[in-house]
Design an enzyme around this catalytic site. Structure first.
Site, short mmCIF file in Angstrom:
data_model
loop_
_atom_site.label_atom_id
_atom_site.label_comp_id
_atom_site.label_asym_id
_atom_site.label_seq_id
_atom_site.Cartn_x
_atom_site.Cartn_y
_atom_site.Cartn_z
N HIS A 27 0.72 -1.23 -0.21
CA HIS A 27 -0.13 0.00 0.04
C HIS A 27 0.84 1.26 0.08
CE1 HIS A 27 -3.70 2.23 0.28
NE2 HIS A 27 -3.89 1.93 1.45
N GLN A 83 -0.18 4.95 0.90
CA GLN A 83 -0.50 4.95 2.37
C GLN A 83 0.81 5.46 3.00
OE1 GLN A 83 -3.90 4.84 4.34
NE2 GLN A 83 -2.54 5.80 5.48
N1 NVA Z 1 -4.61 -4.22 5.53
C1 NVA Z 1 -5.97 -3.39 5.14
C2 NVA Z 1 -5.55 -1.74 4.61
C3 NVA Z 1 -6.81 -1.28 4.55
C4 NVA Z 1 -6.26 0.31 3.95
C5 NVA Z 1 -6.53 -4.06 4.06
O1 NVA Z 1 -5.94 -4.60 3.11
O2 NVA Z 1 -7.91 -4.10 4.14
#
Ligand code: NVA
Length: 310
Positions: A128, A131
């Site tokens: 991610h 983020q």
């Molecule tokens: N680890 C979480 C992050 C959400 C922004 C997911 O993948 O659902």
């Protein structure tokens, strides 16, 4: 050469700093940069649920002078109705960048290989990175220079956020400790890659099974949901195994006195984080959520410019 942000180590330490500096400038002057003037279109595709990502990319693309084109992943059926490669070739002729939230990192890589425009990972099962740019910007705002700070990630270390903190934290020269139960640490290859980056930046990476030990003296304490999108069927088993890793006030008290608590949201109070921590004075979660917009504007602007230069 077209540049992409598919995983956190796609940005070198210098490039990460440049993107963070740009994000800070864009936060101070939201309309100063018009890298998508035209308006140029950015395709935003979601194969998993979204709130923050859709809103922050939508608003951010608009602020850059562009047009955020929302594509329903279920309707598009990328990789199902049509191959990723064919979709990439089609989209690349229509839009200036592609932002994609999906399951498989490999799909994202195929999109990047065939689109001919920057592709940005808006979350996969593995990473991610948007983020993390927002999170590092937030840490900088609250704690200053990143290099040398220690961060403890507590909870599901095997999820996208655990991997991303390892790679992005090491890139920033931070000391990254991941505290997770057996079977929920990032893969050994991820630790090796992060350790290789840390060796050059002065940071370090460590797996520490005891959450109290991991959090002791940390400048930054991070957690995330125990049940990432796509793992809903494992809910009961996960809640049992992760219970000792809950970010309670007691655990937070082990960190440095001026430590900050972070969570990418959505958060489940009473599960991975107590309400007193999430809603308490050390929490910076709303800054993190806001910084998604500034961070992603910087990422798009950086990738478009880097591709144009090469
Ligand atoms: N680890 C979480 C992050 C959400 C922004 C997911 O993948 O659902």
């Amino acid at each position: 050469m077209t540049r992409h942000l598919l995983r956190d180590d796609d940005l070198s330490p210098d490039e990460q700093r440049e993107v963070l500096d740009l994000a800070a400038r864009l936060k101070a002057s939201p309309y100063a940069v018009r890298s998508l003037a035209g308006p140029r279109s950015v395709a935003m595709i979601f194969d998993k649920p979204t709130l923050r990502t859709q809103v922050s990319f939508g608003a951010g693309v608009a602020e850059l002078g562009g047009y955020p084109m929302l594509i329903d992943g279920a309707l598009a059926g990328i990789g199902v109705r049509e191959s990723v490669e064919d979709v990439a070739r089609v989209l690349g002729r229509q839009v200036s960048a592609i932002v994609w939230r999906t399951f498989h990192q490999g799909y994202l890589e195929s999109m990047a290989a065939h689109a001919g425009v920057p592709v940005v990972n808006a979350l996969t099962d593995d990473f991610h990175p948007c983020q993390l740019i927002a999170d590092l910007l937030t840490v900088r705002e609250h704690r200053g220079e990143l290099a040398g700070l220690s961060v403890a990630f507590v909870g599901d270390g095997a999820c996208n956020m655990g991997n991303s903190w390892l790679l992005a934290g090491a890139t920033a020269g931070m000391h990254v400790r991941i505290s997770a139960p057996d079977g929920y640490l990032p893969a050994p290859a991820m630790f090796e890659r992060a350790a290789e980056i840390a060796a050059a930046t002065g940071g370090s990476v460590l797996a520490e099974p005891d959450p109290k030990v991991a959090v002791t003296g940390a400048d930054v304490v991070v957690t995330d949901t125990w049940i990432s999108m796509g793992k809903e069927e494992e809910s009961a088993a996960r809640e049992a195994v992760f219970a000792p890793y809950s970010l309670t006030s007691e655990l937070m008290a082990c960190a440095a006195p001026d430590a900050i608590a972070m969570h990418c949201l959505p958060a489940y109070r009473g599960k991975e984080i107590d309400a007193e921590v999430l809603d308490g004075p050390q929490s910076v979660v709303w800054d993190e959520a806001e910084n998604r917009r500034h961070a992603q504007k910087a990422v798009l602007t950086y990738l478009l410019a880097a591709g144009a230069e090469a």
